[in-house]
Design a protein around this motif. Sequence first.
Motif, PDB file in Angstrom:
ATOM      1  N   ILE A   1       0.969  -1.092  -0.129  1.00  0.00           N
ATOM      2  CA  ILE A   1      -0.208   0.077  -0.016  1.00  0.00           C
ATOM      3  C   ILE A   1       0.932   1.222  -0.012  1.00  0.00           C
ATOM      4  O   ILE A   1       1.893   1.603   0.764  1.00  0.00           O
ATOM      5  N   PHE A   2       0.677   2.086  -1.019  1.00  0.00           N
ATOM      6  CA  PHE A   2       1.503   3.358  -1.221  1.00  0.00           C
ATOM      7  C   PHE A   2       0.522   4.414  -0.061  1.00  0.00           C
ATOM      8  O   PHE A   2      -0.401   4.687  -0.294  1.00  0.00           O
ATOM      9  N   VAL A   3       1.696   4.991   0.954  1.00  0.00           N
ATOM     10  CA  VAL A   3       0.880   6.195   1.708  1.00  0.00           C
ATOM     11  C   VAL A   3       1.697   7.313   1.325  1.00  0.00           C
ATOM     12  O   VAL A   3       2.878   7.477   0.935  1.00  0.00           O
ATOM     13  N   ARG A   4       0.882   8.516   1.420  1.00  0.00           N
ATOM     14  CA  ARG A   4       1.234   9.791   1.365  1.00  0.00           C
ATOM     15  C   ARG A   4       1.345  10.461   2.926  1.00  0.00           C
ATOM     16  O   ARG A   4       0.316  10.735   3.197  1.00  0.00           O
ATOM     17  N   GLY A   5       2.520  10.315   3.484  1.00  0.00           N
ATOM     18  CA  GLY A   5       2.474  10.799   4.778  1.00  0.00           C
ATOM     19  C   GLY A   5       1.437  10.380   5.752  1.00  0.00           C
ATOM     20  O   GLY A   5       0.519   9.133   5.398  1.00  0.00           O
ATOM     21  N   GLY A   6       1.494  10.575   6.916  1.00  0.00           N
ATOM     22  CA  GLY A   6       0.713  10.307   7.908  1.00  0.00           C
ATOM     23  C   GLY A   6       1.208   9.733   9.282  1.00  0.00           C
ATOM     24  O   GLY A   6       2.447  10.283   9.597  1.00  0.00           O
ATOM     25  N   PHE A   7       0.606   9.135  10.226  1.00  0.00           N
ATOM     26  CA  PHE A   7       1.109   8.648  11.285  1.00  0.00           C
ATOM     27  C   PHE A   7       0.936   7.129  11.492  1.00  0.00           C
ATOM     28  O   PHE A   7       0.189   6.511  11.068  1.00  0.00           O
ATOM     29  N   ALA A   8       1.986   6.614  12.575  1.00  0.00           N
ATOM     30  CA  ALA A   8       1.631   5.291  12.561  1.00  0.00           C
ATOM     31  C   ALA A   8       1.770   5.024  14.400  1.00  0.00           C
ATOM     32  O   ALA A   8       2.793   5.591  14.832  1.00  0.00           O
ATOM     33  N   ASP A   9       0.947   4.175  14.948  1.00  0.00           N
ATOM     34  CA  ASP A   9       0.688   4.109  16.341  1.00  0.00           C
ATOM     35  C   ASP A   9       0.818   2.803  16.750  1.00  0.00           C
ATOM     36  O   ASP A   9      -0.219   1.960  16.391  1.00  0.00           O
ATOM     37  N   VAL A  10       2.033   2.332  17.261  1.00  0.00           N
ATOM     38  CA  VAL A  10       1.824   0.850  17.912  1.00  0.00           C
ATOM     39  C   VAL A  10       1.520   1.075  19.335  1.00  0.00           C
ATOM     40  O   VAL A  10       1.985   1.747  20.120  1.00  0.00           O
ATOM     41  N   THR A  11       0.369  -0.031  19.416  1.00  0.00           N
ATOM     42  CA  THR A  11      -0.186   0.067  21.066  1.00  0.00           C
ATOM     43  C   THR A  11      -0.011  -1.511  21.263  1.00  0.00           C
ATOM     44  O   THR A  11       0.134  -2.249  20.414  1.00  0.00           O
TER      45      THR A  11
END
Length: 135
Positions: A63-73
């Motif tokens: 999946i190609f993403v344009r920026g953003g955030f990743a949150d590991v919980t």
Amino acid sequence: MADKLHFSLVSPARELFSGEVDHVIAPGTEGEFGVLANHAPFMTTLKNGIVRVLEGDSVTMRIFVRGGFADVTPDGLTILAEEARDLDGIKTEEITSELEATLLKMQALDKDDTSRATLQAHYDYLESLRAALAH
């Protein structure tokens, strides 16, 4: 059976994926990172690039993403992407056509038009997407 990682990827348009996977590799702004089940919690920003979902040693989704955030919980990994596209089914010709249309829109604008920056950002994103398709 090995533990699975719950992974969700959402964009403003829709949820692209939600499910149990073995491993996710994502393009962090400070470098590419991988997440497995029971990973230590952290949050980071993403740069344009490919999120790879793996089952065992096989990449099952790109999946190609344009920026953003990743949150590991403790519950898993959530990626909130500014924009995201599943690379399966996208043709380079479609992206090239979209690039040409965006360029024509930019050329039609007055040089001081404030929408030029938005179109330029979209054009840059499309160029990154086309490059990702080539790999």
